[in-house]
Design an enzyme around this catalytic site. Structure first.
Site, PDB file in Angstrom:
ATOM      1  N   PRO A  20     -30.573  10.872  66.258  1.00  0.00           N
ATOM      2  CA  PRO A  20     -31.458  12.035  66.262  1.00  0.00           C
ATOM      3  C   PRO A  20     -30.767  13.312  66.732  1.00  0.00           C
ATOM      4  CG  PRO A  20     -31.994  10.559  68.077  1.00  0.00           C
ATOM      5  CD  PRO A  20     -30.937   9.878  67.261  1.00  0.00           C
ATOM      6  N   GLU A  21     -30.716  14.295  65.869  1.00  0.00           N
ATOM      7  CA  GLU A  21     -30.268  15.629  66.253  1.00  0.00           C
ATOM      8  C   GLU A  21     -31.449  16.578  66.012  1.00  0.00           C
ATOM      9  OE1 GLU A  21     -26.360  16.676  64.758  1.00  0.00           O
ATOM     10  OE2 GLU A  21     -25.731  14.589  64.795  1.00  0.00           O
TER      11      GLU A  21
END
Length: 301
Positions: A20-21
């Site tokens: 997750p960014e």
DNA sequence: AGTGTCGCCTGAATGC
DNA sequence: TGCATTCAGGCGACAC
């Protein structure tokens, strides 16, 4: 109503996982907003003492509080409550959020650490195998001065992230540009995947000393960071809808990566002969994988 | 202050 | 088959 992943880390290839960014966190926030905003939290169940930091006791006692809104700062999910507090979530590397509708039966699975139940029966479950994530509570007022937020740089998609700003931050820095663009004090939300992707799109060698970038390169980098993140947010939104329909594997975004996880292959739009060039290269910077095209990203700055 | 390295943690893949 | 080893990385801690 089927249960629904808002985001789940998934393999890109046999080695790498999709983490997750900013775009993925944004997708989670939009999904959570739809499910939680305007609803009352009935209870929060904690299945362990904490993740990267201990859960505050007040977190397990959250009850009868309305969710005003869900927003995002950097890679943090902010669930803003009507009582002046904010539930702060960070997905770390392997964190994900699963939504159960009121008709779904919730059976706890391994690594479910926090289960938030709404008064309409909806459940939001935070699952994080590696436990690098975080969940805590803080006063909404002055949140920007909270220890998690006070040192953070500007949002990459906001007006504060300009070529002039970045040029000033890079001036005199000897560290590699890849490491600096991932530094959350310089700009937030850019992790290992999108750093490689943005540098590729901007045709900048990831090993270049940050301070050596010419003004034109800094300008391209700012534009491409924004463009790469925007495209990923758009793709996240669409694949989320697809996933709700099929309840199968998420197609998601990884097939759109130009270089990440594609060692030895041709880069997107590349005309060079990979027999000669070896294709996309993988190197290690700061203990992390960097992927780049040695032809397209040649010449420092 | 700036820079580099380490450790946290699990699951998947690999090696013997 | 099974046990040990390696690797992935966001972020804070620490050393120089």
């Amino acid at each position: 109503m089927a249960k629904e992943w808002l985001f789940t880390a998934q393999p890109i290839n046999e080695r790498l996982c999709f983490m997750p960014e900013l775009p993925e966190v944004e997708t989670v926030c939009r999904g959570l907003a739809k499910k939680l905003a305007g609803h009352k939290i009935k209870s929060v169940a904690l299945h362990r003492g904490g993740l990267r930091v201990p859960f505050p006791p007040a977190l397990g006692k959250l009850a009868n509080v309305k969710v005003k809104s869900v927003s995002r700062r950097a890679k943090y999910v902010l669930v803003n409550l009507a009582d002046g507090r904010t539930l702060i979530l960070h997905l770390g590397m392997s964190g994900r959020i699963l939504i159960f509708g009121k008709r779904d039966i919730y059976e706890p699975s391994k690594h479910d650490h926090l289960v938030l139940t709404c008064d309409d029966g909806t459940r939001a479950v935070m699952n994080d195998p590696r436990r690098f994530g975080l969940a805590t509570l803080a006063k909404t007022e002055g949140l920007e001065n909270h220890r998690l937020f006070r040192a953070l740089g500007p949002e990459p998609l906001g007006n504060g992230f300009t070529a002039a700003y970045l040029a000033e931050k890079l001036a005199g820095k000897k560290a590699a540009i890849k490491l600096v663009v991932m530094d959350q004090r310089v700009v937030v939300g850019v992790g290992n995947i999108y750093a490689s992707e943005a540098l590729f799109a901007a045709r900048i060698d990831p090993r270049a000393a940050a301070g050596s970038l010419k003004p034109a390169a800094v300008k391209r980098l700012v534009a491409e960071v924004k463009a790469v993140l925007k495209r990923a947010i758009a793709a996240g939104g669409s694949s989320l809808r697809d996933y709700v329909q099929t309840d199968g594997e998420l197609g998601y975004f990884q097939h759109r990566f130009a270089v990440y996880g594609r060692e030895g292959q041709k880069c997107k739009g590349c005309a060079c002969d990979i027999e000669k060039t070896g294709g996309i290269k993988r190197i290690t910077q700061g203990g992390r994988s960097t992927f780049y095209c040695p032809v397209r990203q040649a010449g420092l700055g």
